[in-house]
Motif scaffolding. Structure first.
Motif, PDB file in Angstrom:
ATOM      1  N   ILE A  51       0.832  -1.206   0.000  1.00 33.80           N
ATOM      2  CA  ILE A  51       0.000   0.000   0.000  1.00 33.80           C
ATOM      3  C   ILE A  51       0.866   1.254   0.000  1.00 33.80           C
ATOM      4  O   ILE A  51       0.417   2.315  -0.409  1.00 33.80           O
ATOM      5  CB  ILE A  51      -0.975  -0.028   1.195  1.00 33.80           C
ATOM      6  CG1 ILE A  51      -2.184   0.854   0.945  1.00 33.80           C
ATOM      7  CG2 ILE A  51      -0.311   0.384   2.480  1.00 33.80           C
ATOM      8  CD1 ILE A  51      -3.095   0.328  -0.109  1.00 33.80           C
ATOM      9  N   TYR A  52       2.120   1.163   0.412  1.00 34.04           N
ATOM     10  CA  TYR A  52       2.966   2.351   0.483  1.00 34.04           C
ATOM     11  C   TYR A  52       3.892   2.505  -0.716  1.00 34.04           C
ATOM     12  O   TYR A  52       4.706   3.418  -0.745  1.00 34.04           O
ATOM     13  CB  TYR A  52       3.802   2.327   1.759  1.00 34.04           C
ATOM     14  CG  TYR A  52       3.072   2.820   2.979  1.00 34.04           C
ATOM     15  CD1 TYR A  52       2.388   4.019   2.951  1.00 34.04           C
ATOM     16  CD2 TYR A  52       3.064   2.098   4.161  1.00 34.04           C
ATOM     17  CE1 TYR A  52       1.712   4.468   4.054  1.00 34.04           C
ATOM     18  CE2 TYR A  52       2.388   2.543   5.270  1.00 34.04           C
ATOM     19  CZ  TYR A  52       1.713   3.741   5.213  1.00 34.04           C
ATOM     20  OH  TYR A  52       1.051   4.189   6.303  1.00 34.04           O
ATOM     21  N   CYS A  53       3.800   1.635  -1.717  1.00 34.13           N
ATOM     22  CA  CYS A  53       4.722   1.738  -2.864  1.00 34.13           C
ATOM     23  C   CYS A  53       4.235   2.827  -3.820  1.00 34.13           C
ATOM     24  O   CYS A  53       3.133   2.722  -4.365  1.00 34.13           O
ATOM     25  CB  CYS A  53       4.804   0.407  -3.589  1.00 34.13           C
ATOM     26  SG  CYS A  53       5.939   0.446  -4.969  1.00 34.13           S
ATOM     27  N   PRO A  54       4.989   3.896  -4.057  1.00 37.10           N
ATOM     28  CA  PRO A  54       4.503   4.980  -4.923  1.00 37.10           C
ATOM     29  C   PRO A  54       4.410   4.573  -6.388  1.00 37.10           C
ATOM     30  O   PRO A  54       3.629   5.135  -7.127  1.00 37.10           O
ATOM     31  CB  PRO A  54       5.548   6.088  -4.749  1.00 37.10           C
ATOM     32  CG  PRO A  54       6.435   5.669  -3.673  1.00 37.10           C
ATOM     33  CD  PRO A  54       6.320   4.196  -3.540  1.00 37.10           C
ATOM     34  N   HIS A  55       5.219   3.613  -6.806  1.00 31.44           N
ATOM     35  CA  HIS A  55       5.282   3.279  -8.226  1.00 31.44           C
ATOM     36  C   HIS A  55       4.505   2.016  -8.563  1.00 31.44           C
ATOM     37  O   HIS A  55       4.617   1.524  -9.674  1.00 31.44           O
ATOM     38  CB  HIS A  55       6.747   3.150  -8.650  1.00 31.44           C
ATOM     39  CG  HIS A  55       7.467   4.452  -8.626  1.00 31.44           C
ATOM     40  ND1 HIS A  55       7.786   5.149  -9.757  1.00 31.44           N
ATOM     41  CD2 HIS A  55       7.880   5.214  -7.600  1.00 31.44           C
ATOM     42  CE1 HIS A  55       8.384   6.277  -9.428  1.00 31.44           C
ATOM     43  NE2 HIS A  55       8.466   6.336  -8.122  1.00 31.44           N
ATOM     44  N   ILE A  78      11.031   2.791   0.573  1.00 32.43           N
ATOM     45  CA  ILE A  78       9.913   3.065   1.485  1.00 32.43           C
ATOM     46  C   ILE A  78       9.402   1.761   2.106  1.00 32.43           C
ATOM     47  O   ILE A  78       9.095   1.703   3.296  1.00 32.43           O
ATOM     48  CB  ILE A  78       8.794   3.806   0.731  1.00 32.43           C
ATOM     49  CG1 ILE A  78       9.232   5.240   0.423  1.00 32.43           C
ATOM     50  CG2 ILE A  78       7.511   3.841   1.542  1.00 32.43           C
ATOM     51  CD1 ILE A  78       8.200   6.044  -0.303  1.00 32.43           C
TER      52      ILE A  78
ATOM     53  N   CYS B  29       8.291   9.451  -4.556  1.00 32.94           N
ATOM     54  CA  CYS B  29       7.452  10.627  -4.846  1.00 32.94           C
ATOM     55  C   CYS B  29       6.145  10.524  -4.075  1.00 32.94           C
ATOM     56  O   CYS B  29       5.417   9.545  -4.205  1.00 32.94           O
ATOM     57  CB  CYS B  29       7.170  10.711  -6.339  1.00 32.94           C
ATOM     58  SG  CYS B  29       6.179  12.130  -6.780  1.00 32.94           S
ATOM     59  N   ALA B  32       2.991  10.717  -6.504  1.00 36.21           N
ATOM     60  CA  ALA B  32       2.662   9.453  -7.157  1.00 36.21           C
ATOM     61  C   ALA B  32       1.906   8.540  -6.203  1.00 36.21           C
ATOM     62  O   ALA B  32       0.937   7.883  -6.591  1.00 36.21           O
ATOM     63  CB  ALA B  32       3.939   8.769  -7.642  1.00 36.21           C
ATOM     64  N   LEU B  33       2.355   8.532  -4.931  1.00 44.59           N
ATOM     65  CA  LEU B  33       1.684   7.698  -3.931  1.00 44.59           C
ATOM     66  C   LEU B  33       0.252   8.167  -3.698  1.00 44.59           C
ATOM     67  O   LEU B  33      -0.679   7.355  -3.640  1.00 44.59           O
ATOM     68  CB  LEU B  33       2.490   7.752  -2.634  1.00 44.59           C
ATOM     69  CG  LEU B  33       2.076   6.859  -1.487  1.00 44.59           C
ATOM     70  CD1 LEU B  33       1.943   5.430  -1.945  1.00 44.59           C
ATOM     71  CD2 LEU B  33       3.077   6.960  -0.371  1.00 44.59           C
ATOM     72  N   ARG B  36      -1.956   7.310  -6.628  1.00 45.66           N
ATOM     73  CA  ARG B  36      -2.284   5.881  -6.612  1.00 45.66           C
ATOM     74  C   ARG B  36      -3.405   5.588  -5.615  1.00 45.66           C
ATOM     75  O   ARG B  36      -4.317   4.812  -5.892  1.00 45.66           O
ATOM     76  CB  ARG B  36      -1.024   5.094  -6.253  1.00 45.66           C
ATOM     77  CG  ARG B  36      -1.231   3.616  -6.263  1.00 45.66           C
ATOM     78  CD  ARG B  36       0.061   2.852  -6.142  1.00 45.66           C
ATOM     79  NE  ARG B  36      -0.252   1.470  -5.844  1.00 45.66           N
ATOM     80  CZ  ARG B  36       0.121   0.841  -4.738  1.00 45.66           C
ATOM     81  NH1 ARG B  36       0.854   1.472  -3.852  1.00 45.66           N
ATOM     82  NH2 ARG B  36      -0.212  -0.399  -4.531  1.00 45.66           N
ATOM     83  N   HIS B  37      -3.358   6.248  -4.456  1.00 44.30           N
ATOM     84  CA  HIS B  37      -4.418   6.045  -3.471  1.00 44.30           C
ATOM     85  C   HIS B  37      -5.751   6.580  -3.968  1.00 44.30           C
ATOM     86  O   HIS B  37      -6.799   5.994  -3.703  1.00 44.30           O
ATOM     87  CB  HIS B  37      -4.028   6.708  -2.147  1.00 44.30           C
ATOM     88  CG  HIS B  37      -2.939   5.975  -1.428  1.00 44.30           C
ATOM     89  ND1 HIS B  37      -2.168   6.554  -0.465  1.00 44.30           N
ATOM     90  CD2 HIS B  37      -2.481   4.713  -1.564  1.00 44.30           C
ATOM     91  CE1 HIS B  37      -1.294   5.668  -0.015  1.00 44.30           C
ATOM     92  NE2 HIS B  37      -1.462   4.551  -0.674  1.00 44.30           N
ATOM     93  N   PRO B 132      -0.773  10.906   2.296  1.00 39.48           N
ATOM     94  CA  PRO B 132      -0.615   9.499   1.910  1.00 39.48           C
ATOM     95  C   PRO B 132       0.040   8.631   2.971  1.00 39.48           C
ATOM     96  O   PRO B 132       0.063   7.415   2.825  1.00 39.48           O
ATOM     97  CB  PRO B 132       0.247   9.569   0.640  1.00 39.48           C
ATOM     98  CG  PRO B 132       0.833  10.904   0.642  1.00 39.48           C
ATOM     99  CD  PRO B 132      -0.112  11.802   1.351  1.00 39.48           C
TER     100      PRO B 132
END
Lengths: 94, 248
Positions: A51-55, A78, B29, B32-33, B36-37, B132
């Motif tokens: 859930i915390y992976c930005p990519h 992260i 970034c 980006a996070l 995505r959420h 986030p």
């Protein structure tokens, strides 16, 4: 090609590429320095790294554990920092 | 927190709608996070986010021509039009991805956000702040903003490792620190009623947040102290608004 005693095996002068087909596209984050590696003895499959992976590079495997897509991972770390159990470590992967 | 609430991330599902293939975001970034959420939150409503009004510099839905990009020093804004039941009334859901990279972003007045209160005063029926680092809170707020009747505004603080000056692996931790030091409290204004959604009895010292980032390197001890008082005053004002709006 010799230049004053120095020999270049592959490159032409000025690193010019005379033949085509030397370059091919890479996806973003193809060559990160470090990649996350999961220790399956410590992982409790809580999906916090997911859930915390930005990519969106972390995906769930069939056995419920998590793996990384090397094409999208940028090696930010992260997931390593946010894991409660220390199951994710950043390691150099060839 | 019981031991099973750790597994709450499983309930969001593992279907991925956010395509990372085309985006050019940096390591760690926050924008980006957050994007995505937002994708994950609006999953169940069949929203075509690609057709919405994007103002995000690295978005995959924009061409790679840099001249057409919005200025990167302005906060990124995503505006989606909500269609009413009778297809006549449409109100926007506006989401601001704020990474505080404007020219005077490190100024004390810009760190304490008052934009949700301004939005509520301007007639938005739902205004909220989110981060986030608290993903379930963010997803809940985006869904509430989508379901409520009327215009909605959500202000999301996105840590930026490049502009703020910290290691990319601390991106989520810095966002959590901003919430826990009460510099960026998480609250919502639903129909004029204030409610703090994430409250700690004992806040972290503001100094921790300041010392963790290189953009505050020039700040003197005196300035940090005055900023601490500003943070405390702003939070007290917020609590006062919570009490007055609930007692009416």
């Amino acid at each position: 090609m010799a230049l004053g005693g120095i020999t270049f095996k592959h490159e032409k002068v000025g690193c010019a590429m005379l033949a085509g087909g030397n370059a091919h596209p890479y996806a973003p984050g193809t060559k990160p320095e470090l990649l996350p590696v999961w220790d399956k003895n410590l992982c409790v499959r809580c999906a916090l790294c997911y859930i915390y992976c930005p990519h969106a590079a972390i995906n769930r495997l069939d056995d419920g554990f998590f793996g990384v897509n090397q094409n999208f991972c940028t090696g930010c770390g992260i997931c390593h920092r946010e894991c409660w159990f220390g199951a994710v470590s950043m390691q150099e992967v060839d | 927190m019981d031991k099973y609430s750790l597994y709450a991330a499983q309930f969001l599902g593992f279907k991925e709608h956010f395509l990372p293939k085309g985006h050019h975001a940096c390591q760690g970034c926050g924008v980006a996070l957050a994007v995505r959420h937002v994708y994950k939150a609006l999953d169940r409503y069949n929203v075509a986010i690609e057709n919405a009004n994007w103002q995000i510099p690295w978005s995959p839905h924009l061409p790679l021509d840099t001249t057409s990009h919005p200025n990167t020093t302005t906060p990124s804004l995503l505006t989606i039009l909500k269609k009413g039941k009778d297809e006549q009334i449409s109100a926007p859901l506006m989401i601001c991805f704020d990474n505080e990279t404007s020219k005077n972003g490190a100024d004390t007045t810009n760190l304490l956000k008052r934009i949700p209160a301004i939005a509520a005063a301007a007639g938005y029926t739902y205004a909220a702040t989110a981060c986030p680092s608290h993903p379930f809170d963010l997803i809940e707020k985006v869904r509430t903003g989508w379901e409520r009747h009327g215009a909605a505004y959500i202000h999301i603080l996105c840590p930026c490792p490049v502009a703020w000056g910290f290691e990319p692996q601390y991106a989520v931790r810095i966002g959590r620190m901003a919430v826990e030091t009460r510099i960026f409290p998480l609250y919502e204004i639903a129909g004029g009623y204030y409610r703090i959604t994430c409250e700690d009895e004992y806040p972290r010292p503001v100094k921790e947040y300041i010392k963790a980032q290189k953009r505050f390197a020039a700040w003197s001890a005196k300035k940090i102290e005055s900023f601490e008082q500003d943070v405390k005053a702003a939070y007290d004002m917020l609590i006062g608004q919570c009490r007055t709006s609930s007692s009416q």
